[in-house]
Design an enzyme around this catalytic site. Structure first.
Site, PDB file in Angstrom:
ATOM      1  N   ASP A  31       0.855  -1.187   0.000  1.00 25.82           N
ATOM      2  CA  ASP A  31       0.000   0.000   0.000  1.00 25.82           C
ATOM      3  C   ASP A  31       0.896   1.244   0.000  1.00 25.82           C
ATOM      4  O   ASP A  31       2.077   1.175   0.338  1.00 25.82           O
ATOM      5  CB  ASP A  31      -0.906   0.025   1.241  1.00 25.82           C
ATOM      6  N   THR A 144     -17.323  -3.659  -8.812  1.00 23.48           N
ATOM      7  CA  THR A 144     -18.452  -3.197  -7.994  1.00 23.48           C
ATOM      8  C   THR A 144     -19.779  -3.458  -8.700  1.00 23.48           C
ATOM      9  O   THR A 144     -19.874  -3.344  -9.931  1.00 23.48           O
ATOM     10  CB  THR A 144     -18.305  -1.700  -7.669  1.00 23.48           C
ATOM     11  N   SER A 179     -21.551   7.343 -10.752  1.00 26.09           N
ATOM     12  CA  SER A 179     -20.466   8.199 -10.244  1.00 26.09           C
ATOM     13  C   SER A 179     -19.210   7.982 -11.077  1.00 26.09           C
ATOM     14  O   SER A 179     -19.084   6.961 -11.768  1.00 26.09           O
ATOM     15  CB  SER A 179     -20.156   7.874  -8.775  1.00 26.09           C
ATOM     16  N   TYR A 181     -16.212   7.413  -9.813  1.00 20.35           N
ATOM     17  CA  TYR A 181     -15.519   6.243  -9.230  1.00 20.35           C
ATOM     18  C   TYR A 181     -16.042   4.946  -9.857  1.00 20.35           C
ATOM     19  O   TYR A 181     -15.269   4.093 -10.292  1.00 20.35           O
ATOM     20  CB  TYR A 181     -15.714   6.212  -7.705  1.00 20.35           C
ATOM     21  N   HIS A 182     -17.370   4.800  -9.892  1.00 16.55           N
ATOM     22  CA  HIS A 182     -17.933   3.571 -10.466  1.00 16.55           C
ATOM     23  C   HIS A 182     -17.567   3.453 -11.948  1.00 16.55           C
ATOM     24  O   HIS A 182     -17.365   2.355 -12.463  1.00 16.55           O
ATOM     25  CB  HIS A 182     -19.455   3.546 -10.285  1.00 16.55           C
ATOM     26  N   LYS A 185     -14.378   1.797 -12.506  1.00 18.98           N
ATOM     27  CA  LYS A 185     -14.462   0.339 -12.362  1.00 18.98           C
ATOM     28  C   LYS A 185     -14.919  -0.303 -13.678  1.00 18.98           C
ATOM     29  O   LYS A 185     -14.483  -1.395 -14.029  1.00 18.98           O
ATOM     30  CB  LYS A 185     -15.418  -0.021 -11.229  1.00 18.98           C
ATOM     31  N   ARG A 241     -22.401   3.590   8.316  1.00 17.61           N
ATOM     32  CA  ARG A 241     -22.798   4.950   8.720  1.00 17.61           C
ATOM     33  C   ARG A 241     -24.023   4.910   9.640  1.00 17.61           C
ATOM     34  O   ARG A 241     -24.056   5.581  10.677  1.00 17.61           O
ATOM     35  CB  ARG A 241     -23.109   5.790   7.462  1.00 17.61           C
TER      36      ARG A 241
HETATM   37  N1  USQ Z   1     -27.013   6.151   1.175  1.00 20.19           N
HETATM   38  C1  USQ Z   1     -27.990   6.647   2.024  1.00 20.19           C
HETATM   39  N2  USQ Z   1     -27.567   7.303   3.153  1.00 20.19           N
HETATM   40  C2  USQ Z   1     -26.262   7.449   3.485  1.00 20.19           C
HETATM   41  C3  USQ Z   1     -25.282   6.934   2.627  1.00 20.19           C
HETATM   42  C4  USQ Z   1     -25.704   6.307   1.479  1.00 20.19           C
HETATM   43  O1  USQ Z   1     -29.180   6.529   1.777  1.00 20.19           O
HETATM   44  O2  USQ Z   1     -25.975   8.038   4.534  1.00 20.19           O
HETATM   45  C5  USQ Z   1     -27.415   5.429  -0.037  1.00 20.19           C
HETATM   46  C6  USQ Z   1     -26.828   6.010  -1.315  1.00 20.19           C
HETATM   47  O3  USQ Z   1     -27.634   7.048  -1.815  1.00 20.19           O
HETATM   48  C7  USQ Z   1     -26.760   4.806  -2.210  1.00 20.19           C
HETATM   49  C8  USQ Z   1     -26.558   3.630  -1.251  1.00 20.19           C
HETATM   50  O4  USQ Z   1     -26.852   4.137   0.044  1.00 20.19           O
HETATM   51  O5  USQ Z   1     -27.970   4.621  -2.868  1.00 20.19           O
HETATM   52  C9  USQ Z   1     -25.163   3.058  -1.233  1.00 20.19           C
HETATM   53  O6  USQ Z   1     -24.265   4.090  -0.896  1.00 20.19           O
HETATM   54  P1  USQ Z   1     -22.856   3.764  -0.209  1.00 20.19           P
HETATM   55  O7  USQ Z   1     -22.217   5.063   0.105  1.00 20.19           O
HETATM   56  O8  USQ Z   1     -23.007   2.760   0.862  1.00 20.19           O
HETATM   57  O9  USQ Z   1     -22.118   2.989  -1.384  1.00 20.19           O
HETATM   58  P2  USQ Z   1     -21.492   3.487  -2.759  1.00 20.19           P
HETATM   59  O10 USQ Z   1     -21.243   4.941  -2.818  1.00 20.19           O
HETATM   60  O11 USQ Z   1     -22.313   2.904  -3.853  1.00 20.19           O
HETATM   61  O12 USQ Z   1     -20.057   2.807  -2.705  1.00 20.19           O
HETATM   62  C10 USQ Z   1     -19.747   1.726  -1.823  1.00 20.19           C
HETATM   63  C11 USQ Z   1     -18.235   1.638  -1.711  1.00 20.19           C
HETATM   64  C12 USQ Z   1     -17.660   1.324  -3.087  1.00 20.19           C
HETATM   65  C13 USQ Z   1     -18.327   0.076  -3.644  1.00 20.19           C
HETATM   66  C14 USQ Z   1     -19.837   0.223  -3.653  1.00 20.19           C
HETATM   67  C15 USQ Z   1     -20.602  -1.018  -4.059  1.00 20.19           C
HETATM   68  O13 USQ Z   1     -17.712   2.859  -1.191  1.00 20.19           O
HETATM   69  O14 USQ Z   1     -16.248   1.187  -2.991  1.00 20.19           O
HETATM   70  O15 USQ Z   1     -17.870  -0.151  -4.950  1.00 20.19           O
HETATM   71  O16 USQ Z   1     -20.295   0.533  -2.317  1.00 20.19           O
HETATM   72  S1  USQ Z   1     -22.091  -0.622  -4.913  1.00 20.19           S
HETATM   73  O17 USQ Z   1     -22.873   0.295  -4.089  1.00 20.19           O
HETATM   74  O18 USQ Z   1     -22.813  -1.843  -5.175  1.00 20.19           O
HETATM   75  O19 USQ Z   1     -21.715   0.047  -6.144  1.00 20.19           O
END
Ligand code: USQ
Length: 387
Positions: A31, A144, A179, A181-182, A185, A241
């Protein structure tokens, strides 16, 4: 096996390193502390203060007798990464070395550029280091579920057979993310697929959903070995969170309507999925894509679960629907396949009330460290700027 873990200081990287070492493998953990630096710069440090990798490896060895080798190295530096491959000759390389936070990549140009350059160059360098110095090495890459977005049809595991004007072909499943970031990927997957079909490397791309959890059997040896547990709006994932918000007495921050669904998994299952991918590897010339989650939940369901369990423990948990900082469908069809890892032998840790209570109890031990200014969203998609 000789196992190289790129991004070994991360939430998933460190517990993965300990797990493989505890299971008899020779582990080299790499890392450059990028995520720690970005967390400091955005005032988003994790709940627990993790010692650096060398120190964690020393603590782990003194408590378990298992050794993890550590190398501080930037994977975007090809010269150093290729030297490391030449010397260590890994049999498997697990690639977590990416900027992982969707909100971070949406901040400004500089953060977008860092996300794009770091993630794609790390992947390109890994591919070339394998081709030049360890052609038998199997790559296990963390993708992801967000690559697929939320299409109005069933999501398959990576591929879709398309019939067009009487002819058929299998293509990568159509992807459209929410996003930058996504998006990196998706670009990683395309890069891997190019080198797989052209040069015959062996790759497993794991489409993972949001992970939750704070402990693993190895991390339980000492709190200094716990994963970096983020609860802030930038690096924290949603269920982690909600757990911290419940403990801090802050209303759970459901974004928008809360009917957005995702595929979730326990951190222990992430590690097991990676292990299964290493032990039953993809064939040379194969890009094997597996959807890595164990169950789907809407944000409302998750929040309700945390509220019910938290209230049962005497916490006073409420739920708030706040203006969604992201641009994403808040109510949609979601039916992703996820049988490939089960077929390989995954035995999931499903989310139970007891599991939620155990995580809440662990967070309660660190209640005093919660910084309430890191909870509400500081990054908004619509303006593309921090607020
Ligand atoms: N969300 C809420 N409240 C919050 C935080 C998030 O409702 O306080 C919602 C977001 O709007 C979203 C969902 O929860 O619809 C997921 O958000 P997240 O922050 O848990 O996840 P995400 O930003 O999508 O990214 C995380 C990781 C990332 C991984 C991804 C998998 O940070 O590295 O690739 O999860 S996935 O979500 O399937 O793309």
């Amino acid at each position: 096996m000789r196992i190289l873990i790129l991004g070994a200081d991360g939430y998933l990287g460190w517990p993965t390193a300990m797990y493989f070492a505890a299971n008899g493998h020779e582990v080299l953990a790499v890392d450059n502390y990028l995520r720690r630096r970005l967390a400091r710069e955005t005032m988003s440090e994790a709940l627990l203060e993790a010692p650096n990798l060398q120190r964690r490896a020393e603590i782990f060895q003194s408590l378990s007798g298992h050794h993890v080798d550590v190398e501080i190295l930037d994977c975007t530096d090809y010269r150093r990464l290729s030297q490391l491959f030449e010397q260590f000759k890994p049999e498997a390389a697990i690639h977590y070395a990416e900027q992982p936070a969707a909100p971070y990549g949406m901040l400004k140009w500089s953060e977008a550029s860092l996300t794009l350059n770091n993630n794609l160059n790390a992947t390109l360098n890994l591919i070339w280091a394998v081709m030049e110095h360890a052609p038998e090495c199997r790559i296990v890459k963390l993708g992801t579920m967000g690559e697929y977005g939320t299409p109005n049809i069933d999501i398959e595991e990576g591929w879709l057979e398309v019939e067009h004007k009487g002819r058929k072909q299998k293509f990568l499943y159509p992807r459209q993310t929410g996003s930058l970031y996504h998006t990196t990927k998706i670009l990683d997957t395309d890069l891997l697929w190019f080198y797989v079909r052209t040069f015959g490397i062996a790759v497993t791309d794991l489409m993972q959903g949001p992970v939750y959890g704070i402990t693993t059997p190895e991390a339980d040896l000492d709190d200094a070995l716990l994963p970096n547990f983020h609860y802030d709006d930038i690096f924290g994932t949603v269920l982690n969170r909600f757990l911290v918000q419940a403990v801090a007495g802050i209303p759970l921050t459901v974004y928008g309507k809360g009917e957005q669904s995702r595929g979730f998994l326990d951190i222990r299952d992430t590690i097991r999925c990676v292990e299964l991918s290493v032990l039953s590897p993809a064939e040379p010339g194969q890009l094997r894509i597996m959807n890595q989650f164990t169950e789907t939940f809407s944000m409302n369901k998750l929040a309700n679960r945390v509220q019910r369990v938290g209230n049962g423990m005497g916490l006073n948990v409420s739920i708030d629907h706040i203006d969604n900082p992201r641009k994403e469908p808040e109510d949609h069809y979601y039916n992703p396949a996820h049988t490939a890892l089960l077929d390989l032998g995954l035995d999931p840790h499903y989310l139970t009330d007891e599991g939620v209570a155990t995580m809440l109890e662990k967070v309660l031990e660190y209640r005093d460290r919660i910084d309430r200014t890191r909870i509400l969203p500081r990054v908004r998609w619509k303006q593309g700027l921090s607020s």
